[in-house]
Design a protein around this motif. Sequence first.
Motif, short mmCIF file in Angstrom:
data_model
loop_
_atom_site.label_atom_id
_atom_site.label_comp_id
_atom_site.label_asym_id
_atom_site.label_seq_id
_atom_site.Cartn_x
_atom_site.Cartn_y
_atom_site.Cartn_z
N LYS A 105 3.86 15.36 -3.72
CA LYS A 105 2.52 15.82 -4.08
C LYS A 105 1.77 14.74 -4.87
CE LYS A 105 2.32 20.42 -4.74
NZ LYS A 105 2.39 21.70 -5.46
N ILE A 106 2.44 14.08 -5.80
CA ILE A 106 1.83 13.01 -6.60
C ILE A 106 1.36 11.89 -5.68
CG2 ILE A 106 2.32 11.15 -8.25
CD1 ILE A 106 4.28 13.17 -9.65
N GLY A 120 0.80 -1.22 0.00
CA GLY A 120 0.00 0.00 0.00
C GLY A 120 0.83 1.27 0.00
N GLU A 121 2.13 1.14 -0.22
CA GLU A 121 2.99 2.33 -0.22
C GLU A 121 2.71 3.17 -1.47
OE1 GLU A 121 7.20 1.33 -0.94
OE2 GLU A 121 6.48 -0.63 -1.50
N GLY A 122 3.14 4.41 -1.41
CA GLY A 122 2.93 5.31 -2.54
C GLY A 122 3.61 4.82 -3.79
N GLU A 132 0.79 11.99 -2.37
CA GLU A 132 -0.29 12.45 -1.49
C GLU A 132 -1.63 12.49 -2.21
OE1 GLU A 132 1.15 16.19 0.00
OE2 GLU A 132 2.74 15.20 1.15
N LYS A 133 -1.61 12.91 -3.48
CA LYS A 133 -2.84 12.99 -4.27
C LYS A 133 -3.44 11.60 -4.46
CE LYS A 133 -2.52 13.71 -8.70
NZ LYS A 133 -2.14 14.31 -9.97
N LYS A 134 -2.61 10.59 -4.66
CA LYS A 134 -3.08 9.23 -4.88
C LYS A 134 -3.63 8.59 -3.60
CE LYS A 134 -0.42 7.93 -8.82
NZ LYS A 134 -0.19 6.72 -9.51
N VAL A 135 -3.03 8.93 -2.46
CA VAL A 135 -3.43 8.34 -1.18
C VAL A 135 -4.73 8.98 -0.68
CG1 VAL A 135 -2.74 7.99 1.22
CG2 VAL A 135 -1.07 7.72 -0.61
N ALA A 136 -4.91 10.27 -1.00
CA ALA A 136 -6.07 11.02 -0.50
C ALA A 136 -7.39 10.51 -1.08
CB ALA A 136 -5.91 12.48 -0.85
N ASP A 138 15.26 5.39 -5.91
CA ASP A 138 16.16 5.90 -4.87
C ASP A 138 15.59 7.16 -4.22
OD1 ASP A 138 17.88 3.80 -5.45
OD2 ASP A 138 19.29 5.04 -6.60
N MET A 139 15.01 8.05 -5.05
CA MET A 139 14.38 9.27 -4.52
C MET A 139 13.24 8.93 -3.57
SD MET A 139 13.85 12.28 -7.27
CE MET A 139 14.44 11.70 -8.83
N LEU A 140 12.41 7.96 -3.97
CA LEU A 140 11.28 7.56 -3.13
C LEU A 140 11.76 7.02 -1.78
CD1 LEU A 140 8.97 5.77 -5.73
CD2 LEU A 140 8.50 7.92 -4.55
N ASN A 141 12.92 6.37 -1.77
CA ASN A 141 13.45 5.77 -0.55
C ASN A 141 14.27 6.73 0.31
OD1 ASN A 141 12.70 2.89 -0.26
ND2 ASN A 141 13.46 2.81 -2.35
N THR A 142 14.57 7.90 -0.22
CA THR A 142 15.36 8.85 0.57
C THR A 142 14.49 10.07 0.86
OG1 THR A 142 16.37 9.69 -1.47
CG2 THR A 142 17.61 8.03 -0.25
N ASN A 143 14.66 11.10 0.08
CA ASN A 143 13.90 12.32 0.30
C ASN A 143 13.33 12.80 -1.03
OD1 ASN A 143 12.83 14.57 1.49
ND2 ASN A 143 14.75 15.71 1.52
N PRO A 144 12.11 12.34 -1.37
CA PRO A 144 11.56 12.73 -2.68
C PRO A 144 11.37 14.23 -2.80
CG PRO A 144 10.11 11.17 -1.52
CD PRO A 144 11.21 11.53 -0.60
N PRO A 145 11.58 14.77 -3.98
CA PRO A 145 11.34 16.20 -4.18
C PRO A 145 9.85 16.51 -3.99
CG PRO A 145 11.88 15.12 -6.27
CD PRO A 145 12.04 14.11 -5.20
N PRO A 146 9.53 17.77 -3.74
CA PRO A 146 8.13 18.15 -3.46
C PRO A 146 7.13 17.67 -4.52
CG PRO A 146 9.58 19.98 -2.97
CD PRO A 146 10.43 18.91 -3.60
N PHE A 147 7.49 17.71 -5.81
CA PHE A 147 6.52 17.32 -6.83
C PHE A 147 6.16 15.83 -6.73
CE2 PHE A 147 10.24 16.06 -9.29
CZ PHE A 147 9.79 15.03 -10.11
N ILE A 148 7.11 14.99 -6.34
CA ILE A 148 6.81 13.56 -6.18
C ILE A 148 5.99 13.33 -4.91
CG2 ILE A 148 7.83 11.28 -5.73
CD1 ILE A 148 9.95 11.91 -7.81
#
Length: 131
Positions: A124-125, A12-14, A127-131, A112-122
Amino acid sequence: MSSIKITSNTSGEGMIKVAFATKDLENIDSHFGSAKQFAVYEISKSSINVCEIKKVTEKDTDKTVALLDDIDIVYFTNVGAIAAAKLINSGIFTIKYKEVVSIEKEVQKLQDMLNTNPPPFIKKIIEKKVA
């Protein structure tokens, strides 16, 4: 195609869904407007899945944007201003590389970005999917 490890995502992860404009299914090597196909991947912290190859059947910006309506990010080597605006207005984030880039390397970079510190645009993507 590549040595990407494919696993299932049941936690269920992003997850982000990404399309790459490609001629050879190995590299980001096509202009958005002349791309004949897009390789589509689903990427999460623990999985990378090659979903499908979306074929462009006719050169029509609106139809190509509609073909990518379930995509979060699209990569290409170039894009026209009108097509870029249509993609952005459809909620698709665009990334342009001037040189040919390996899809496998880019997919790994995204994971790698998802597992460390994703940039704000990722963030946001996701969060939009989980909401």
